[in-house]
Scaffold this active site. Structure first.
Site, PDB file in Angstrom:
ATOM      1  N   SER A 261       1.179   3.553  -6.647  1.00 20.95           N
ATOM      2  CA  SER A 261       2.328   3.581  -5.712  1.00 20.95           C
ATOM      3  C   SER A 261       3.367   2.112  -6.723  1.00 20.95           C
ATOM      4  O   SER A 261       2.540   1.862  -7.707  1.00 20.95           O
ATOM      5  CB  SER A 261       1.883   3.104  -4.427  1.00 20.95           C
ATOM      6  OG  SER A 261       2.264   1.743  -4.205  1.00 20.95           O
ATOM      7  N   LYS A 262       4.428   2.871  -6.397  1.00 24.10           N
ATOM      8  CA  LYS A 262       5.687   1.823  -7.175  1.00 24.10           C
ATOM      9  C   LYS A 262       5.089   0.229  -6.250  1.00 24.10           C
ATOM     10  O   LYS A 262       5.318  -0.914  -7.463  1.00 24.10           O
ATOM     11  CB  LYS A 262       6.925   1.714  -6.943  1.00 24.10           C
ATOM     12  CG  LYS A 262       7.674   0.595  -7.028  1.00 24.10           C
ATOM     13  CD  LYS A 262       9.094   0.884  -7.243  1.00 24.10           C
ATOM     14  CE  LYS A 262       9.717   0.227  -6.570  1.00 24.10           C
ATOM     15  NZ  LYS A 262       9.654  -1.296  -7.278  1.00 24.10           N
ATOM     16  N   ARG A 263       4.209   0.347  -5.412  1.00 22.64           N
ATOM     17  CA  ARG A 263       3.775  -0.961  -4.959  1.00 22.64           C
ATOM     18  C   ARG A 263       2.165  -1.477  -5.769  1.00 22.64           C
ATOM     19  O   ARG A 263       2.413  -3.012  -6.503  1.00 22.64           O
ATOM     20  CB  ARG A 263       3.855  -1.298  -2.983  1.00 22.64           C
ATOM     21  CG  ARG A 263       4.402  -1.828  -2.546  1.00 22.64           C
ATOM     22  CD  ARG A 263       4.622  -1.692  -1.301  1.00 22.64           C
ATOM     23  NE  ARG A 263       4.935  -0.611  -0.485  1.00 22.64           N
ATOM     24  CZ  ARG A 263       3.559   0.169  -0.500  1.00 22.64           C
ATOM     25  NH1 ARG A 263       2.759   0.327   1.119  1.00 22.64           N
ATOM     26  NH2 ARG A 263       4.614   1.109   0.707  1.00 22.64           N
ATOM     27  N   GLY A 265       2.125  -1.223  -9.012  1.00 22.67           N
ATOM     28  CA  GLY A 265       2.680  -1.699 -10.023  1.00 22.67           C
ATOM     29  C   GLY A 265       2.890  -3.135  -9.747  1.00 22.67           C
ATOM     30  O   GLY A 265       3.175  -4.371 -10.998  1.00 22.67           O
ATOM     31  N   ASP A 266       4.206  -3.839  -8.637  1.00 25.06           N
ATOM     32  CA  ASP A 266       4.751  -4.693  -8.735  1.00 25.06           C
ATOM     33  C   ASP A 266       3.428  -5.971  -8.000  1.00 25.06           C
ATOM     34  O   ASP A 266       3.570  -6.861  -8.826  1.00 25.06           O
ATOM     35  CB  ASP A 266       6.018  -4.722  -7.329  1.00 25.06           C
ATOM     36  CG  ASP A 266       6.457  -3.372  -7.586  1.00 25.06           C
ATOM     37  OD1 ASP A 266       7.402  -3.597  -8.605  1.00 25.06           O
ATOM     38  OD2 ASP A 266       7.385  -3.137  -6.261  1.00 25.06           O
TER      39      ASP A 266
END
Ligand code: GLU
Length: 510
Positions: A261-263, A265-266
């Protein structure tokens, strides 16, 4: 007869294209090119509530950057258009009517409140053969009442009338045969009068059929929809030309379980989008592979191997090689862990393999942020990056490593001065200037020999002298081979730097 290969990448413009979507596009493209087929880009924008401005342009730009070519699409045109679903309303209306006329679908008037009340009343409520007669629809209401509601402009949807208790078989090129019982499916909404648009399911099937799509290659998250799609093909009378399904393995978190998920990556500091994305609503910026300094070829190579392997341990593939080698037999059923460190490694390998003059061109915009590149010849820039490229993963990091080729040191690393600049150093450096001045052939090999002989002759401490030399030229005791540096800088510049160092560096007492 073998069917002509026509595949489609069918993103919904609801935000930036996720890296998993990029992989889906890539696999479609590889398969299309391998078979001399056609790659379609279809924009699935029937969910007007989730439409995001800029998302369609983003998709086009990302695919172009990566070299994923499109043969038919909104921009490219083609004989099967329009390629944007919101422009195909008339087409869908016709098939909604056909399904209604054939008794394969029905009209339902239940309001969101009524549906919610039902869900409260019945645990695990599903709108299907066992419950549909308890609801307000054209199967439960008298015909004249249905007509009255329609005439009054009552909001309604059209639902697919799923026959219970049938084994539905989905044949998937990666997963094999998947059978499920139709009783677990609900009567999916196919069309909404509120915006006069079909839902994803109907639009997707109608378009795949009309666009003569031969293979539906998409992410595993769509596998649960596949039985419904099979039933829709049948209901529309298209079972004979149903495309071959191929559901690609999920991209998984680099650590732990579940979908990338994008999370993630962050949290772990890597992009999950091909290009930087500026969210038009929140103003948030999400980082992209392009802006992080990845080469498109490296991203393609990296993504290709997330879910597919060549059957041996080769890892480096150009797009043309991928087109030749790619096959679904070598796609895994299991999800692929997103190993972003491997992504960096690929980028490093591509930088290393790139010709220095090509790399210099990619580096120039970075260089321009610091100095005017016109001061230096292309050849000089190419040689400079060639000497330091093994030390970086990204083009952006080249500046830090190659800086001293373009600007004289304006400071000297304190810890190196402390360690290497001795009371006798200035005299030795002045001597070194004379030695260098006397060298006719200033090539790396020749200067090295002469300088090392001089050091030996005087019985100097090799480490101290060479490091002091380096300190004056580079500003710190780092960098590639010293005499490769001096060859490129040239005699005058090298001497000027030693002199400047002698003038500026003061001993730091330990
Ligand atoms: N519009 C769907 C998506 O956003 C397409 C799924 C499919 O390829 O059928 O991924």
């Amino acid at each position: 007869m073998e069917r002509k290969v026509r595949v489609r990448f069918a993103p919904s413009p609801t935000g930036p294209l996720h890296i998993g979507g990029v992989r889906t596009a890539l696999y479609n493209f590889l398969f299309a090119r391998q078979h001399g087929g056609t790659m379609i880009l279809r924009i699935e924008d029937t969910d007007s509530t989730r439409f995001v401005p800029g998302a369609e342009d983003y998709i086009n730009e990302a695919l172009q950057w990566l070299g994923i070519g499109i043969d038919e699409g909104v921009r490219e045109g083609g004989n099967y258009g329009p390629y944007k679903q919101s422009e195909r309303r008339d087409i869908y209306r016709k098939y909604v009517k056909q399904l209604l006329d054939d008794g394969k679908a029905y009209i339902a008037f239940d309001t969101p409140q009524e549906l919610e009340a039902k869900r409260q009343e019945v645990a695990n409520f599903q709108y299907d053969a066992s419950t549909r007669l308890q609801m307000r629809n054209s199967l439960s209401l008298p015909a004249d009442e249905v007509q009255r509601l329609l005439d009054a402009g009552e909001k309604h949807v059209v639902r697919f009338k799923i026959e219970p208790n049938r084994d539905v078989v989905v044949n998937d090129l990666i997963r094999g045969v998947v059978t499920i019982n139709s009783s677990i499916l609900d009567d999916k909404v196919l069309y909404k009068s509120a915006d006069d648009l079909p839902t994803y399911h109907l639009a997707n099937i109608v378009d795949d059929h009309l666009m003569e799509v031969s293979h539906v290659i998409r992410g595993e998250e769509w596998l649960p929809s596949a039985p419904l799609h099979v039933l829709l093909y049948e209901a529309l009378g298209w079972a004979d030309t149903m495309p071959q399904f191929v559901h690609l393995p999920l991209l998984l978190k680099p650590d732990g379980k579940g979908k990338l998920s994008k999370r993630d990556g962050d949290r772990l500091g890597f992009p999950v989008f091909p290009l930087e994305w500026h969210d038009p609503k929140s103003g948030d910026i999400s980082s992209g592979y392009r802006e992080r300094g990845y080469l498109p070829q490296a991203v393609v190579n990296f993504l290709a191997l997330l879910g597919w392997n060549p059957g041996d341990d080769r890892e480096m593939f150009t797009m043309d090689e991928l087109i030749k080698e790619f096959s679904f037999e070598h796609c895994s059923k299991k999800g692929a862990k997103f190993d972003f460190e491997k992504g960096k490694w690929f980028n490093h390998e591509y930088l290393m393999n790139m010709a220095d003059d090509e790399l210099a061109q990619v580096f120039k915009p970075v260089l321009a942020q610091h100095v005017d590149p016109a001061q230096f010849s292309d050849q000089y820039i190419a040689q400079a990056v060639g000497l330091v490229k093994s030390r970086v993963n990204f083009v952006g990091e080249l500046w830090d490593q190659a800086r001293f080729f373009f600007v004289r040191p304006d400071s000297y690393a304190e810890k190196d001065v402390r360690k290497r600049w001795k009371p006798e150093t200035p005299d030795i450096m002045r001597d070194l200037i004379e030695v260098l001045r006397g060298i006719g052939d200033f090539t790396s090999h020749n200067s090295e020999e002469i300088v090392l002989d001089w050091i030996k002759e005087h019985d100097y401490h090799l480490g101290n002298v060479m490091n002091a030399f380096r300190l004056t030229v580079v500003g710190e005791c780092k960098g590639p081979h010293m005499f490769d540096i001096t060859e490129l800088l040239g005699k005058d510049e090298t001497i000027a730097r030693i002199q400047a160092g002698v003038d500026a560096i003061h001993i730091i007492e330990n």
